[in-house]
Design a protein around this motif. Structure first.
Motif, PDB file in Angstrom:
ATOM      1  N   GLN A   1       0.844  -1.192   0.000  1.00  0.00           N
ATOM      2  CA  GLN A   1       0.000   0.000   0.000  1.00  0.00           C
ATOM      3  C   GLN A   1       0.880   1.243   0.000  1.00  0.00           C
ATOM      4  O   GLN A   1       1.881   1.308   0.699  1.00  0.00           O
ATOM      5  CB  GLN A   1      -0.891  -0.001   1.248  1.00  0.00           C
ATOM      6  N   VAL A   2       0.482   2.178  -0.815  1.00  0.00           N
ATOM      7  CA  VAL A   2       1.195   3.456  -0.887  1.00  0.00           C
ATOM      8  C   VAL A   2       0.256   4.526  -0.377  1.00  0.00           C
ATOM      9  O   VAL A   2      -0.716   4.872  -1.030  1.00  0.00           O
ATOM     10  CB  VAL A   2       1.614   3.765  -2.331  1.00  0.00           C
ATOM     11  N   SER A  27       7.139   2.947  -2.282  1.00  0.00           N
ATOM     12  CA  SER A  27       7.891   2.622  -3.487  1.00  0.00           C
ATOM     13  C   SER A  27       7.333   3.325  -4.715  1.00  0.00           C
ATOM     14  O   SER A  27       6.149   3.195  -5.010  1.00  0.00           O
ATOM     15  CB  SER A  27       7.867   1.118  -3.716  1.00  0.00           C
ATOM     16  N   SER A  29       7.649   2.494  -7.695  1.00  0.00           N
ATOM     17  CA  SER A  29       7.194   1.508  -8.679  1.00  0.00           C
ATOM     18  C   SER A  29       5.740   1.120  -8.471  1.00  0.00           C
ATOM     19  O   SER A  29       5.123   0.507  -9.348  1.00  0.00           O
ATOM     20  CB  SER A  29       8.070   0.255  -8.624  1.00  0.00           C
ATOM     21  N   SER A  30       5.188   1.485  -7.321  1.00  0.00           N
ATOM     22  CA  SER A  30       3.790   1.171  -7.046  1.00  0.00           C
ATOM     23  C   SER A  30       2.843   2.242  -7.560  1.00  0.00           C
ATOM     24  O   SER A  30       1.634   2.130  -7.392  1.00  0.00           O
ATOM     25  CB  SER A  30       3.584   0.999  -5.543  1.00  0.00           C
ATOM     26  N   ARG A  31       3.386   3.279  -8.159  1.00  0.00           N
ATOM     27  CA  ARG A  31       2.524   4.367  -8.604  1.00  0.00           C
ATOM     28  C   ARG A  31       2.956   4.862  -9.987  1.00  0.00           C
ATOM     29  O   ARG A  31       3.161   6.064 -10.190  1.00  0.00           O
ATOM     30  CB  ARG A  31       2.515   5.507  -7.591  1.00  0.00           C
ATOM     31  N   ASP A  32       3.084   3.941 -10.929  1.00  0.00           N
ATOM     32  CA  ASP A  32       3.435   4.326 -12.291  1.00  0.00           C
ATOM     33  C   ASP A  32       2.341   5.161 -12.939  1.00  0.00           C
ATOM     34  O   ASP A  32       2.599   5.899 -13.888  1.00  0.00           O
ATOM     35  CB  ASP A  32       3.729   3.094 -13.147  1.00  0.00           C
ATOM     36  N   ASP A  99      -1.677   3.483  -9.175  1.00  0.00           N
ATOM     37  CA  ASP A  99      -1.597   2.075  -9.544  1.00  0.00           C
ATOM     38  C   ASP A  99      -0.247   1.810 -10.178  1.00  0.00           C
ATOM     39  O   ASP A  99       0.345   2.715 -10.786  1.00  0.00           O
ATOM     40  CB  ASP A  99      -2.720   1.682 -10.503  1.00  0.00           C
ATOM     41  N   LYS A 100       0.218   0.579 -10.074  1.00  0.00           N
ATOM     42  CA  LYS A 100       1.531   0.230 -10.617  1.00  0.00           C
ATOM     43  C   LYS A 100       1.498   0.008 -12.126  1.00  0.00           C
ATOM     44  O   LYS A 100       2.538  -0.083 -12.767  1.00  0.00           O
ATOM     45  CB  LYS A 100       2.069  -1.009  -9.927  1.00  0.00           C
ATOM     46  N   THR A 114      -5.577   0.682  -7.312  1.00  0.00           N
ATOM     47  CA  THR A 114      -5.456  -0.107  -6.093  1.00  0.00           C
ATOM     48  C   THR A 114      -5.285   0.720  -4.824  1.00  0.00           C
ATOM     49  O   THR A 114      -5.542   0.231  -3.736  1.00  0.00           O
ATOM     50  CB  THR A 114      -4.258  -1.056  -6.211  1.00  0.00           C
ATOM     51  N   THR A 115      -4.840   1.948  -4.958  1.00  0.00           N
ATOM     52  CA  THR A 115      -4.537   2.751  -3.775  1.00  0.00           C
ATOM     53  C   THR A 115      -5.221   4.105  -3.876  1.00  0.00           C
ATOM     54  O   THR A 115      -5.163   4.753  -4.916  1.00  0.00           O
ATOM     55  CB  THR A 115      -3.023   2.951  -3.622  1.00  0.00           C
TER      56      THR A 115
END
Length: 126
Positions: A1-2, A27, A29-32, A99-100, A114-115
């Motif tokens: 989770q971010v 991270s 990478s979790s929020r491209d 989202d990633k 997702t977040t």
């Protein structure tokens, strides 16, 4: 989770401007893909702007195109939504999402992200 934390909401008269901020931690990478959504009570949440964190490409909903601008800082951990020429119909709770997958940026839909942040209220008086 971010974790995502929005700020910058408030009350403004029609024709005015506001700038929303969304601070992300965790991270990268979790929020491209980062996006802004809004929701009015009793209506579905709608995506209004998205930004590909890598390329900087943006997508806008027709209702805000030309009035709102999504951007990110150089560290790519803050996403902004500059809102100009605000209208009464822009009144809503505004949410930041991440989202990633970069693909979700092409057509941001709530179910694909997702977040989420908790939202910030924007009220525009006529």
């Amino acid at each position: 989770q971010v974790p995502l934390v929005e700020s910058g909401g408030g009350s403004v008269q029609a024709g005015g401007s506001l700038r929303l901020s969304c601070v992300a931690t965790g991270s990268p990478s979790s929020r491209d893909c980062m996006a802004w959504f809004r929701q009015v009570p009793g209506k579905a949440r709608e995506g209004i702007a998205s930004i590909d964190a890598d390329s900087g490409s943006t997508v806008y909903h027709a209702s805000v195109k030309g009035r709102f601008t999504i951007s990110q800082n150089s560290a790519k951990n803050i996403v902004y939504l500059q809102m100009d020429k605000l209208k009464a119909e822009d009144t809503a709770m505004y949410y930041c999402a991440a989202d990633k997958s970069r693909l979700v940026c092409m057509a941001p839909a709530p179910s694909l992200f997702t977040t989420w942040g908790r939202g910030t209220q924007v009220t525009v008086s006529p």
